[in-house]
Design a protein around this motif. Sequence first.
Motif, PDB file in Angstrom:
ATOM      1  N   ARG B 249       0.841  -1.201   0.000  1.00 55.70           N
ATOM      2  CA  ARG B 249       0.000   0.000   0.000  1.00 55.70           C
ATOM      3  C   ARG B 249       0.878   1.254   0.000  1.00 55.70           C
ATOM      4  O   ARG B 249       0.442   2.337   0.408  1.00 55.70           O
ATOM      5  N   VAL B 257      -2.141  10.254   1.893  1.00 58.94           N
ATOM      6  CA  VAL B 257      -3.066  10.227   0.762  1.00 58.94           C
ATOM      7  C   VAL B 257      -3.553  11.648   0.505  1.00 58.94           C
ATOM      8  O   VAL B 257      -3.543  12.500   1.406  1.00 58.94           O
ATOM      9  N   THR B 258      -3.976  11.916  -0.739  1.00 62.56           N
ATOM     10  CA  THR B 258      -4.343  13.290  -1.117  1.00 62.56           C
ATOM     11  C   THR B 258      -5.844  13.527  -1.085  1.00 62.56           C
ATOM     12  O   THR B 258      -6.287  14.627  -1.362  1.00 62.56           O
ATOM     13  N   TYR B 259      -6.625  12.487  -0.786  1.00 58.66           N
ATOM     14  CA  TYR B 259      -8.079  12.603  -0.866  1.00 58.66           C
ATOM     15  C   TYR B 259      -8.490  13.145  -2.225  1.00 58.66           C
ATOM     16  O   TYR B 259      -9.180  14.163  -2.341  1.00 58.66           O
ATOM     17  N   GLY B 260      -8.014  12.475  -3.259  1.00 59.17           N
ATOM     18  CA  GLY B 260      -8.352  12.848  -4.630  1.00 59.17           C
ATOM     19  C   GLY B 260      -8.188  11.639  -5.524  1.00 59.17           C
ATOM     20  O   GLY B 260      -8.018  10.521  -5.039  1.00 59.17           O
ATOM     21  N   PHE B 261      -8.204  11.883  -6.834  1.00 63.20           N
ATOM     22  CA  PHE B 261      -8.151  10.771  -7.777  1.00 63.20           C
ATOM     23  C   PHE B 261      -6.831  10.708  -8.546  1.00 63.20           C
ATOM     24  O   PHE B 261      -6.730  10.060  -9.568  1.00 63.20           O
ATOM     25  N   ASP B 262      -5.819  11.422  -8.057  1.00 58.37           N
ATOM     26  CA  ASP B 262      -4.477  11.211  -8.578  1.00 58.37           C
ATOM     27  C   ASP B 262      -3.990   9.825  -8.162  1.00 58.37           C
ATOM     28  O   ASP B 262      -4.616   9.168  -7.340  1.00 58.37           O
ATOM     29  N   ALA B 263      -2.844   9.440  -8.711  1.00 59.13           N
ATOM     30  CA  ALA B 263      -2.285   8.133  -8.356  1.00 59.13           C
ATOM     31  C   ALA B 263      -1.595   8.232  -7.000  1.00 59.13           C
ATOM     32  O   ALA B 263      -0.397   8.447  -6.915  1.00 59.13           O
ATOM     33  N   ASP B 264      -2.364   8.110  -5.920  1.00 59.19           N
ATOM     34  CA  ASP B 264      -1.786   8.160  -4.576  1.00 59.19           C
ATOM     35  C   ASP B 264      -0.868   6.974  -4.326  1.00 59.19           C
ATOM     36  O   ASP B 264       0.176   7.109  -3.696  1.00 59.19           O
ATOM     37  N   PHE B 265      -1.296   5.803  -4.798  1.00 61.56           N
ATOM     38  CA  PHE B 265      -0.558   4.581  -4.496  1.00 61.56           C
ATOM     39  C   PHE B 265       0.404   4.247  -5.632  1.00 61.56           C
ATOM     40  O   PHE B 265       0.098   4.465  -6.802  1.00 61.56           O
ATOM     41  N   VAL B 267       1.083   1.452  -6.833  1.00 62.71           N
ATOM     42  CA  VAL B 267       0.535   0.460  -7.758  1.00 62.71           C
ATOM     43  C   VAL B 267      -0.343   1.131  -8.816  1.00 62.71           C
ATOM     44  O   VAL B 267      -0.403   0.682  -9.968  1.00 62.71           O
ATOM     45  N   GLU B 268      -0.988   2.239  -8.451  1.00 61.22           N
ATOM     46  CA  GLU B 268      -1.791   2.978  -9.440  1.00 61.22           C
ATOM     47  C   GLU B 268      -0.894   3.629 -10.479  1.00 61.22           C
ATOM     48  O   GLU B 268      -1.162   3.602 -11.678  1.00 61.22           O
TER      49      GLU B 268
END
Lengths: 389, 389
Positions: B249, B257-265, B267-268
């Motif tokens: 993780r 985490v950024t609380y958004g839909f960027d690639a936080d992880f 693996v993303e």
Amino acid sequence: MTAMPKSQVAAEHAQTGLSVELGRETPLQLDCGVSLGPFTLAYQTYGTLNEERSNAVLLCHALTGDQFVVGPHPVTGKPGWWELMVGPGKTFDTDRYFVICSNTLGGCMGTSGPKEINPTTGRPWGLDFPVITIRDMVKAQAMLLDHLGIEQLFCVSGGSMGGMQALQWVASYPERCFTAVPIACAAKHSAQNIALNEVGRQAIMADPEWREGRYQELGRNPVGGLAVARMAAHITYLSESALHRKFGRALQDRSNVTYGFDADFQVESYLRYQGQSFVERFDANSYLYITRAIDYFDLAADYDGVLANAFRGVDTRFCVISFTSDWLYPTSENRAIVRALAAAAANVSFVEVVSDKGHDAFLLDEPDMFETLRGFLSGAATKRGLSSP
Amino acid sequence: MTAMPKSQVAAEHAQTGLSVELGRETPLQLDCGVSLGPFTLAYQTYGTLNEERSNAVLLCHALTGDQFVVGPHPVTGKPGWWELMVGPGKTFDTDRYFVICSNTLGGCMGTSGPKEINPTTGRPWGLDFPVITIRDMVKAQAMLLDHLGIEQLFCVSGGSMGGMQALQWVASYPERCFTAVPIACAAKHSAQNIALNEVGRQAIMADPEWREGRYQELGRNPVGGLAVARMAAHITYLSESALHRKFGRALQDRSNVTYGFDADFQVESYLRYQGQSFVERFDANSYLYITRAIDYFDLAADYDGVLANAFRGVDTRFCVISFTSDWLYPTSENRAIVRALAAAAANVSFVEVVSDKGHDAFLLDEPDMFETLRGFLSGAATKRGLSSP
């Protein structure tokens, strides 16, 4: 906590699809730092709350579920997602228990989420809706229970993301959970599962109709991307053996392959149908938000990386259930929960149900699950002093 | 079969990326009923064909591979897909063997496929290209061997779809295969795997830039859909434990985490990169055609449903290799091949390599695979009378 007068509960129950405005005076403090309030929580109840307010069961739905545990569903007309489990004489016996289920925060069946109107702007929230977490979902549910005047739940339960919420409930509000039944879930989302969620999000966001999340205002809908997201996810809800048993390599209404890109195989036709029917009832942005909340779930992280610390000193009785063919949240993940509960000296029983139906087994006809849970609940109900139905 | 003069072979080798026009006089009879000819087959060779023309090894690439077994790849500049396996002193020792690999029919690296020009219309084939099968791919390769003057292969091998081709080679041309090494494959595509391929196809076809397959003529490219298809597929090439070991993780260049839909992880981020880099080298329609060929593969179906019948009376020596963590073509599928070979009294050895790298293990540094195969090939080479390097 302000208990709602019983007359008000009864009045609301006369409607189809209940909802309540919460957080007007004390907004919901989200993990992302935003204060959300007022917000709407849509919910359904089944059965009757007893005089002692001691027979409430909170069921938490999974990623694409909603508050309509028992059908007919107002959009699809189909049975509810836990019709097999909930009702008079069933495992969650509505002659004995008062069953509550609310549409999750960020959802798309009446609860505040990206699809609903942002009161500040008068336009749909879209991506301006704050990113939420499983803990936020649970906080919102706790505010609903306050509103309903329910101090302690007899049981909190759910499968998949619903099971994550059940775990979070005990960690956040141990004194409010007499029992907890997390089913087919995990205490944290794995790298593979984050990757699977990311594919779904990328499918939605790659659809030009998504329009940076503003599709509603623009009268568009990224149904193509959402259908692909659903198809990809749907495969993970089943097992290889279930797919083999149901479809194998059988052809769809033809005796030979067509040497084309139509749905030659039944499994293709089935998958396309799953994608198409899903987009009729679900919102693409909600899919983004809810998958993100699942990705972020890592219960141990809030407790110095030690999952057992989330459950220290907890009196809640647990029943953890997993399925042998579930590869999304395999038994190993559920066993990790059980180990942590044991390390915290919690009261836990664990059953791995033998099933070839994969992750979706928790929604299906699994007599071993029904019987295990019926026994567990019955024993706990006696302990709690709930009268037999 | 007309043997090509050796001088011509040498001349072609002076180029980067060889290709040959085949089927002008005798077209390729495809399974769909279409006669294809003339058509182009692009290929590469490594090492030297001996005087006896007895040291040829045909390597068959997987879904998204191509003829560049050893790099640098002319498009990406990266190493070839089997750089670890092929070269002087390596398992497929180019000091000893003459290694051939052709871009598959329907592919996008020079062989006739939907991306190439249809000679009849002068426009790209697009969906007018006939749907092909694994058997068609193998027939085209056999025509290449005829052209090269190679009567019998010392070995035919490949992983994944390449392994399917190796099996088909023996079934179609048993006398032309001294040995066969199918790796990480299956004798038929399962329902789950058809479903996974269908998700990829739907992702491509849902992209408005796909334009019913006519995107090339219109100067468009459904890169969004193709990237999603690749991301979904890529997850199936790895194992849960490999993803956990590589990424877990862990966050990407951030502490929270950024609380958004960027690639936080991480693996993303990794998955997005896989999708983006893939679209730079691969054609969306080729992806449709090749996945379809894989779906259609069911070797037993051509032999009254009895897989062993595909191998009756065959003298080919087999080495079948599977990987413990491969969930796309698990050991059970490879074992089914071995059982059929045993039932046909074929000469077969089978090794399940312990690896946590999933399906992609066949492309990676797996010393057990290298050693197993080196021993198998060495024994067979002696039997075949090939001189030591």
